[in-house]
Write a protein that holds these residues in place. Structure first.
Motif, PDB file in Angstrom:
ATOM      1  N   SER A 165      -0.779  -6.803  -4.772  1.00 52.87           N
ATOM      2  CA  SER A 165      -0.830  -5.581  -3.993  1.00 52.87           C
ATOM      3  C   SER A 165      -2.266  -5.210  -3.616  1.00 52.87           C
ATOM      4  O   SER A 165      -2.546  -4.893  -2.465  1.00 52.87           O
ATOM      5  CB  SER A 165      -0.191  -4.443  -4.779  1.00 52.87           C
ATOM      6  N   VAL A 166      -3.155  -5.270  -4.579  1.00 54.03           N
ATOM      7  CA  VAL A 166      -4.558  -4.908  -4.305  1.00 54.03           C
ATOM      8  C   VAL A 166      -5.201  -5.914  -3.359  1.00 54.03           C
ATOM      9  O   VAL A 166      -5.850  -5.533  -2.375  1.00 54.03           O
ATOM     10  CB  VAL A 166      -5.353  -4.786  -5.625  1.00 54.03           C
ATOM     11  N   CYS A 167      -5.007  -7.202  -3.620  1.00 59.22           N
ATOM     12  CA  CYS A 167      -5.580  -8.218  -2.735  1.00 59.22           C
ATOM     13  C   CYS A 167      -4.955  -8.152  -1.350  1.00 59.22           C
ATOM     14  O   CYS A 167      -5.651  -8.295  -0.341  1.00 59.22           O
ATOM     15  CB  CYS A 167      -5.382  -9.617  -3.329  1.00 59.22           C
ATOM     16  N   GLY A 168      -3.646  -7.929  -1.303  1.00 64.19           N
ATOM     17  CA  GLY A 168      -2.970  -7.854  -0.019  1.00 64.19           C
ATOM     18  C   GLY A 168      -3.421  -6.682   0.824  1.00 64.19           C
ATOM     19  O   GLY A 168      -3.417  -6.751   2.053  1.00 64.19           O
ATOM     20  N   ALA A 169      -3.811  -5.588   0.186  1.00 68.50           N
ATOM     21  CA  ALA A 169      -4.286  -4.425   0.930  1.00 68.50           C
ATOM     22  C   ALA A 169      -5.537  -4.763   1.736  1.00 68.50           C
ATOM     23  O   ALA A 169      -5.729  -4.233   2.831  1.00 68.50           O
ATOM     24  CB  ALA A 169      -4.583  -3.273  -0.026  1.00 68.50           C
ATOM     25  N   PHE A 170      -6.351  -5.649   1.222  1.00 72.17           N
ATOM     26  CA  PHE A 170      -7.556  -6.034   1.942  1.00 72.17           C
ATOM     27  C   PHE A 170      -7.311  -7.192   2.899  1.00 72.17           C
ATOM     28  O   PHE A 170      -7.857  -7.223   3.994  1.00 72.17           O
ATOM     29  CB  PHE A 170      -8.671  -6.381   0.946  1.00 72.17           C
ATOM     30  N   VAL A 171      -6.485  -8.149   2.497  1.00 76.01           N
ATOM     31  CA  VAL A 171      -6.244  -9.324   3.339  1.00 76.01           C
ATOM     32  C   VAL A 171      -5.459  -8.950   4.591  1.00 76.01           C
ATOM     33  O   VAL A 171      -5.754  -9.459   5.670  1.00 76.01           O
ATOM     34  CB  VAL A 171      -5.509 -10.427   2.538  1.00 76.01           C
ATOM     35  N   MET A 187      -3.072   3.688  -1.588  1.00 81.49           N
ATOM     36  CA  MET A 187      -2.799   4.552  -0.433  1.00 81.49           C
ATOM     37  C   MET A 187      -3.475   5.916  -0.532  1.00 81.49           C
ATOM     38  O   MET A 187      -3.638   6.601   0.481  1.00 81.49           O
ATOM     39  CB  MET A 187      -1.284   4.753  -0.272  1.00 81.49           C
ATOM     40  N   VAL A 188      -3.882   6.328  -1.710  1.00 80.14           N
ATOM     41  CA  VAL A 188      -4.496   7.644  -1.882  1.00 80.14           C
ATOM     42  C   VAL A 188      -5.912   7.617  -1.302  1.00 80.14           C
ATOM     43  O   VAL A 188      -6.691   6.719  -1.606  1.00 80.14           O
ATOM     44  CB  VAL A 188      -4.534   8.026  -3.382  1.00 80.14           C
ATOM     45  N   PRO A 189      -6.260   8.592  -0.459  1.00 77.79           N
ATOM     46  CA  PRO A 189      -7.623   8.612   0.081  1.00 77.79           C
ATOM     47  C   PRO A 189      -8.659   8.900  -1.015  1.00 77.79           C
ATOM     48  O   PRO A 189      -8.393   9.624  -1.964  1.00 77.79           O
ATOM     49  CB  PRO A 189      -7.609   9.732   1.113  1.00 77.79           C
ATOM     50  N   ASN A 228     -10.310   5.213   3.098  1.00 75.89           N
ATOM     51  CA  ASN A 228      -8.966   4.740   2.833  1.00 75.89           C
ATOM     52  C   ASN A 228      -8.969   3.218   2.760  1.00 75.89           C
ATOM     53  O   ASN A 228      -9.696   2.570   3.501  1.00 75.89           O
ATOM     54  CB  ASN A 228      -7.992   5.149   3.945  1.00 75.89           C
ATOM     55  N   VAL A 229      -8.148   2.675   1.887  1.00 75.30           N
ATOM     56  CA  VAL A 229      -7.954   1.231   1.865  1.00 75.30           C
ATOM     57  C   VAL A 229      -6.845   0.866   2.836  1.00 75.30           C
ATOM     58  O   VAL A 229      -6.970  -0.043   3.633  1.00 75.30           O
ATOM     59  CB  VAL A 229      -7.635   0.728   0.440  1.00 75.30           C
ATOM     60  N   LEU A 230      -5.752   1.603   2.776  1.00 77.87           N
ATOM     61  CA  LEU A 230      -4.644   1.390   3.707  1.00 77.87           C
ATOM     62  C   LEU A 230      -4.618   2.527   4.716  1.00 77.87           C
ATOM     63  O   LEU A 230      -4.542   3.696   4.350  1.00 77.87           O
ATOM     64  CB  LEU A 230      -3.301   1.361   2.961  1.00 77.87           C
ATOM     65  N   TRP A 231      -4.685   2.163   5.957  1.00 78.64           N
ATOM     66  CA  TRP A 231      -4.617   3.146   7.022  1.00 78.64           C
ATOM     67  C   TRP A 231      -3.196   3.203   7.539  1.00 78.64           C
ATOM     68  O   TRP A 231      -2.376   2.351   7.239  1.00 78.64           O
ATOM     69  CB  TRP A 231      -5.580   2.762   8.148  1.00 78.64           C
TER      70      TRP A 231
END
Length: 160
Positions: A58-64, A112-114, A120-123
């Motif tokens: 999940s963490v890696c996927g948020a950036f990739v 997802m939390v700002p 933000n990591v996920l927009w």
């Protein structure tokens, strides 16, 4: 001279139908149900391992997924689905898919939390939302596939 020969056409042997691509990759339902289940201690260790793996994916996927927009989402979905399905197949229980999904969701909530400075990591763009939605669907699909256990997740059923 010899007598008349019997000239009857011979029929070729009927071939077994070729398995579909999904059955070749994932195995048939009968094959999955016939696999032996690992011992309880090994399953518990694998549950913990796959929970941590779900967090990492999940963490890696948020950036990739944001790094390479069209390909990144597909790559992260492949990794997410493979993690959920591997947990299911290795443990032989629905909890095997539920633990990495729980880790994935927990890390997703944190990502997802700002941040206090507004980062933000996920927009809320199409790729982030596609990854969130499709990853959730993959988790549900993998957690509901047939397993060697009874209907209650994680409890071994009667011997067949």
């Amino acid at each position: 001279m010899s007598g008349p020969t019997d000239i009857t056409p011979t029929r070729p042997e009927p071939r077994a139908p070729r398995p579909s691509l999904t059955a070749a990759v994932l195995g048939t339902r009968a094959q999955r149900l016939a696999e032996p289940q690992p011992p309880r201690a090994a399953r518990i260790a694998v549950y913990v391992l796959f929970f941590a793996l779900g967090v990492a994916v999940s963490v890696c996927g948020a950036f990739v997924q944001a790094l390479w927009p069209p390909v990144g989402v597909l790559l992260t979905l492949a990794a997410t689905g493979a993690t959920f399905y591997a947990g299911l197949r290795i443990t032989g229980t629905r909890l095997g898919a539920a633990f990495p999904a729980a880790g994935w969701f927990l890390a997703m909530l944190v990502v997802m939390v700002p941040r206090p400075k507004g980062d933000n990591v996920l927009w809320s763009n199409a790729t982030s939302l596609a990854w969130l939605f499709a990853g959730s669907v993959l988790g549900v699909i993998c957690a509901t596939l047939p397993t060697r256990t009874s209907w209650f997740p994680g409890v071994p059923g009667p011997p067949r």
